[in-house]
Design a protein around this motif. Structure first.
Motif, PDB file in Angstrom:
ATOM      1  N   ASP A  98      41.424  34.561  40.061  1.00  7.98           N
ATOM      2  CA  ASP A  98      41.927  34.918  41.493  1.00  7.98           C
ATOM      3  C   ASP A  98      42.885  34.040  42.655  1.00  7.98           C
ATOM      4  O   ASP A  98      42.358  33.727  43.347  1.00  7.98           O
ATOM      5  CB  ASP A  98      40.417  35.324  41.865  1.00  7.98           C
ATOM      6  N   THR A  99      43.857  33.283  41.593  1.00  9.50           N
ATOM      7  CA  THR A  99      44.603  32.794  42.224  1.00  9.50           C
ATOM      8  C   THR A  99      45.708  33.056  42.396  1.00  9.50           C
ATOM      9  O   THR A  99      46.155  34.755  42.670  1.00  9.50           O
ATOM     10  CB  THR A  99      45.056  30.993  41.321  1.00  9.50           C
ATOM     11  N   PHE A 126      31.894  38.502  48.155  1.00  9.92           N
ATOM     12  CA  PHE A 126      31.165  39.180  49.155  1.00  9.92           C
ATOM     13  C   PHE A 126      31.791  38.336  50.382  1.00  9.92           C
ATOM     14  O   PHE A 126      30.982  38.580  51.175  1.00  9.92           O
ATOM     15  CB  PHE A 126      29.593  39.970  49.396  1.00  9.92           C
ATOM     16  N   ARG A 127      32.776  37.182  50.237  1.00 11.77           N
ATOM     17  CA  ARG A 127      32.937  36.763  51.628  1.00 11.77           C
ATOM     18  C   ARG A 127      34.935  36.641  51.755  1.00 11.77           C
ATOM     19  O   ARG A 127      35.369  35.775  51.020  1.00 11.77           O
ATOM     20  CB  ARG A 127      33.016  35.130  51.848  1.00 11.77           C
ATOM     21  N   VAL A 128      35.375  38.014  52.241  1.00 15.08           N
ATOM     22  CA  VAL A 128      36.459  38.274  52.814  1.00 15.08           C
ATOM     23  C   VAL A 128      36.996  37.095  52.584  1.00 15.08           C
ATOM     24  O   VAL A 128      38.319  36.756  53.128  1.00 15.08           O
ATOM     25  CB  VAL A 128      37.076  39.040  53.234  1.00 15.08           C
ATOM     26  N   ALA A 129      36.767  36.413  53.774  1.00  8.82           N
ATOM     27  CA  ALA A 129      37.451  34.666  53.651  1.00  8.82           C
ATOM     28  C   ALA A 129      37.864  33.668  53.370  1.00  8.82           C
ATOM     29  O   ALA A 129      38.436  32.897  53.182  1.00  8.82           O
ATOM     30  CB  ALA A 129      35.998  33.762  55.544  1.00  8.82           C
ATOM     31  N   MET A 130      37.148  33.995  52.057  1.00 11.02           N
ATOM     32  CA  MET A 130      37.809  32.915  50.533  1.00 11.02           C
ATOM     33  C   MET A 130      38.636  33.506  50.420  1.00 11.02           C
ATOM     34  O   MET A 130      39.537  35.084  50.082  1.00 11.02           O
ATOM     35  CB  MET A 130      36.749  33.181  49.599  1.00 11.02           C
ATOM     36  N   ARG A 136      40.781  39.018  44.187  1.00  8.47           N
ATOM     37  CA  ARG A 136      40.757  39.393  43.478  1.00  8.47           C
ATOM     38  C   ARG A 136      40.476  41.195  43.265  1.00  8.47           C
ATOM     39  O   ARG A 136      40.617  41.430  42.495  1.00  8.47           O
ATOM     40  CB  ARG A 136      39.190  39.539  43.393  1.00  8.47           C
ATOM     41  N   ILE A 137      40.094  41.207  44.637  1.00 11.64           N
ATOM     42  CA  ILE A 137      39.805  42.758  45.536  1.00 11.64           C
ATOM     43  C   ILE A 137      41.085  43.471  44.891  1.00 11.64           C
ATOM     44  O   ILE A 137      41.217  44.327  45.453  1.00 11.64           O
ATOM     45  CB  ILE A 137      39.831  42.404  46.816  1.00 11.64           C
ATOM     46  N   ARG A 141      42.050  46.464  42.337  1.00 12.34           N
ATOM     47  CA  ARG A 141      42.425  47.322  42.731  1.00 12.34           C
ATOM     48  C   ARG A 141      44.021  47.653  42.074  1.00 12.34           C
ATOM     49  O   ARG A 141      43.933  49.158  42.204  1.00 12.34           O
ATOM     50  CB  ARG A 141      42.342  47.420  44.223  1.00 12.34           C
ATOM     51  N   LEU A 142      44.396  46.877  41.710  1.00 15.17           N
ATOM     52  CA  LEU A 142      46.259  47.242  41.193  1.00 15.17           C
ATOM     53  C   LEU A 142      45.357  47.837  39.818  1.00 15.17           C
ATOM     54  O   LEU A 142      47.126  47.699  39.156  1.00 15.17           O
ATOM     55  CB  LEU A 142      46.913  46.598  41.667  1.00 15.17           C
ATOM     56  N   SER A 143      44.337  46.974  38.398  1.00 14.45           N
ATOM     57  CA  SER A 143      44.495  46.924  37.700  1.00 14.45           C
ATOM     58  C   SER A 143      44.919  48.226  36.761  1.00 14.45           C
ATOM     59  O   SER A 143      43.615  48.947  37.425  1.00 14.45           O
ATOM     60  CB  SER A 143      43.614  45.974  37.047  1.00 14.45           C
ATOM     61  N   ASP A 144      45.244  47.997  35.863  1.00 15.89           N
ATOM     62  CA  ASP A 144      44.991  49.629  35.199  1.00 15.89           C
ATOM     63  C   ASP A 144      43.730  49.396  33.621  1.00 15.89           C
ATOM     64  O   ASP A 144      42.798  50.024  33.638  1.00 15.89           O
ATOM     65  CB  ASP A 144      45.981  49.954  34.466  1.00 15.89           C
ATOM     66  N   TYR A 145      43.854  48.460  34.078  1.00 15.87           N
ATOM     67  CA  TYR A 145      42.957  47.486  32.427  1.00 15.87           C
ATOM     68  C   TYR A 145      42.278  46.498  33.254  1.00 15.87           C
ATOM     69  O   TYR A 145      42.528  45.550  33.779  1.00 15.87           O
ATOM     70  CB  TYR A 145      43.112  46.596  31.493  1.00 15.87           C
TER      71      TYR A 145
END
Ligand code: UD1
Length: 358
Positions: A98-99, A126-130, A136-137, A141-145
Motif C-alpha cells: 500500500d505504498t 476504512f479511513r480514507v485520510a490514511m 490500496r483502494i 480497483r485497477l488490478s486484474d489479479y
C-alpha cells in the motif's frame, strides 16, 4: 511470461523475497522476473541490505526517486516507471502492499494497458485520510489479479462488488518468516543490546498519522519513556520518526534506547524474545503473531482484524492516554491461547505463481 515486480519500500522487499525464492523452483521456470526499485527507501539499512540478506535479485532499474511530498514522489515514480515499462515490455506488473510505489505502478500499468497483479489486496482500515488506504483502494480497483492474504480481505473486496480475479492465497510474509525461522538467533539479538529474554518491550513507529501529529508522537514516546522506568524499551528507529522527534526536541533517556533500523533476521530475533511488541507497522503485527509475541498496535484500527480475536493483538489508540498501562497489562498476562493458522501454509508465493501460470 515476463513479470515486472515494482518495489520501493522496506516491507515490499520482504514480500518480494518470497516470490523471488519461489521463482527459483522448476515449476515456475516459464516466468522471468525483472525488478524496478523506485528508490522510495534509499538508506542502506532500509533498502540494499535487505536485497543481500533475503537474496532478492538486484533491481534491473533503480529510479532513485527518494523523498518528497506524496504528489512529487508518486509523480516522479510514474514518470520513471513509464520509461521502464517501455524499455522492459513486461507481460504483467506485480505490486505489493500500500505504498506510494504501489500506487504509482498501478496507475502506470492501467494506463499502459498491462495486466496488473496486487499482492496483499483487499486490506482496508476504512479511513480514507490514511495515505495507505488511498493507495490500496486505487490499486485494488485497477488490478486484474487480487491476491488476498486473509478471508477478511476477500470479504472487503466482495463488499465493494469485486469477486472476479480474487484469490485467497495466504500471506507471503508468513512464507518469508517460515523460511528464515531456522536462522533466527534470539539470544544473539538480546546479547547484542544487553537485553533479557521476555523482559523488554520492542517498539516501532513510523505511520504518518503518528509521526505527523506532534500530540500523538509525544503521547506515544512519553509513554515509552515512562515504561522504561519499569523495563527496557528498544526501538529500531525509522528515519521519518527520528526527524519528527528531533524537530519536537524529544531525546530518549535511561532504558529507552533508539537503535538504527536493523536487518530482517535481527528484527525477528528481537521480536521472538520480546515480552511485548508495540507498533504501528502493518507487517509487524502479523510477525508478532507468527512469533507468538503479544502485540499492542498504536493505532485506532487495524487491517489485520483476525489478530485481535484471541487477544494476541490489542489496539492502543494514542488518544486513549493508556499506552503504557495496556503494554504492561499484555506483558503480565500469563494465559494465552494457541495461535491459529490464519495466514496460510507458507506457500502463498507458489500459489501466486501457479495462478499466473494458469
Ligand atoms: C512508507 C509507506 C508506508 C509503509 C512504510 C514502511 C507510503 C505512503 N507509506 O512510509 O505505507 O508502511 O513506507 O517503512 O508509501 N527516509 C529516509 N531514508 C530512507 C527512507 C525514508 O531518510 O531510506 C525518510 C525521508 O525523510 C522521508 C521519510 O523517511 O521523507 C518518509 O519516507 P516515505 O517514503 O514517506 O516512507 P515511509 O514513511 O517509510
Amino acid at each position: 511470461m515476463h513479470v515486472l515486480t515494482v518495489i520501493g519500500a522496506r516491507p515490499q522487499f520482504i514480500k518480494a523475497a518470497a516470490i523471488s525464492r519461489a521463482l527459483g523452483l522448476k515449476a515456475y521456470c516459464a516466468i522471468r522476473q525483472s525488478i524496478v526499485h523506485t528508490g522510495q527507501h534509499y538508506d542502506t539499512n532500509m533498502s540494499s541490505a535487505f536485497f543481500k540478506e533475503l537474496e532478492i535479485p538486484e533491481p534491473n532499474i533503480n529510479l532513485a526517486v527518494g523523498s518528497g511530498s506524496h504528489g512529487v514522489q508518486t509523480g516522479a515514480m510514474m514518470s520513471g516507471l513509464e520509461d521502464a515499462v517501455q524499455h522492459l515490455s513486461p507481460d504483467l506488473i506485480l505490486i505489493y502492499g500500500d505504498t506510494n510505489s504501489t500506487l504509482a505502478a498501478a496507475l502506470v500499468a492501467a494506463k499502459a494497458g498491462i495486466p496488473l497483479a496486487h499482492v496483499e489486496a483487499g486490506l482496508r482500515s476504512f479511513r480514507v485520510a490514511m495515505p495507505e488506504e488511498v493507495n490500496r483502494i486505487v490499486s485494488d480497483r485497477l488490478s486484474d489479479y487480487l491476491f488476498c492474504p486473509t478471508q477478511t480481505a476477500v470479504d472487503n473486496l466482495q463488499a465493494e462488488g469485486r469477486s472476479d480475479g480474487v484469490h485467497l492465497i495466504g500471506d507471503v510474509m508468513y512464507d518469508v518468516f517460515l523460511h528464515n525461522r531456522a536462522r533466527i538467533n534470539s539470544q544473539a539479538s538480546c546479547e547484542k543490546y544487553g537485553l533479557t529474554e521476555k523482559a523488554y518491550v520492542l517498539a516501532s513507529v513510523h505511520r504518518a498519522e503518528n509521526t505527523d501529529s506532534n500530540d500523538r508522537l509525544l503521547t506515544i514516546f512519553n509513554a515509552f519513556q515512562s515504561l522504561a522506568t519499569e523495563l527496557p524499551v528498544i526501538i529500531p528507529i525509522h528515519p521519518r520518526t527520528r526527524s519528527a522527534l528531533d524537530s519536537v526536541g524529544f531525546f530518549p533517556d535511561g532504558d529507552l534506547t533508539f537503535i538504527p533500523p536493523v536487518p530482517y533476521g535481527e528484527m525477528l530475533g528481537l521480536l521472538c524474545s520480546a515480552g511485548v511488541l508495540a507498533t504501528d507497522s502493518g507487517g509487524m503485527q502479523k510477525e508478532a503473531y507468527f512469533a507468538e509475541t503479544p502485540c499492542i498496535t498504536l493505532r485506532d484500527e487495524t487491517e489485520w482484524q483476525e489478530t485481535l480475536v484471541d487477544g494476541w493483538n490489542k489496539l492502543a489508540p494514542p488518544e486513549s492516554g493508556a499506552i503504557a498501562e495496556i503494554i504492561l497489562d499484555a506483558l503480565n498476562r500469563s494465559k494465552r491461547p494457541q495461535p491459529r493458522p490464519l495466514y496460510g501454509d507458507g506457500k502463498a508465493a507458489e500459489e501466486i505463481l501457479s495462478v499466473l501460470i494458469r
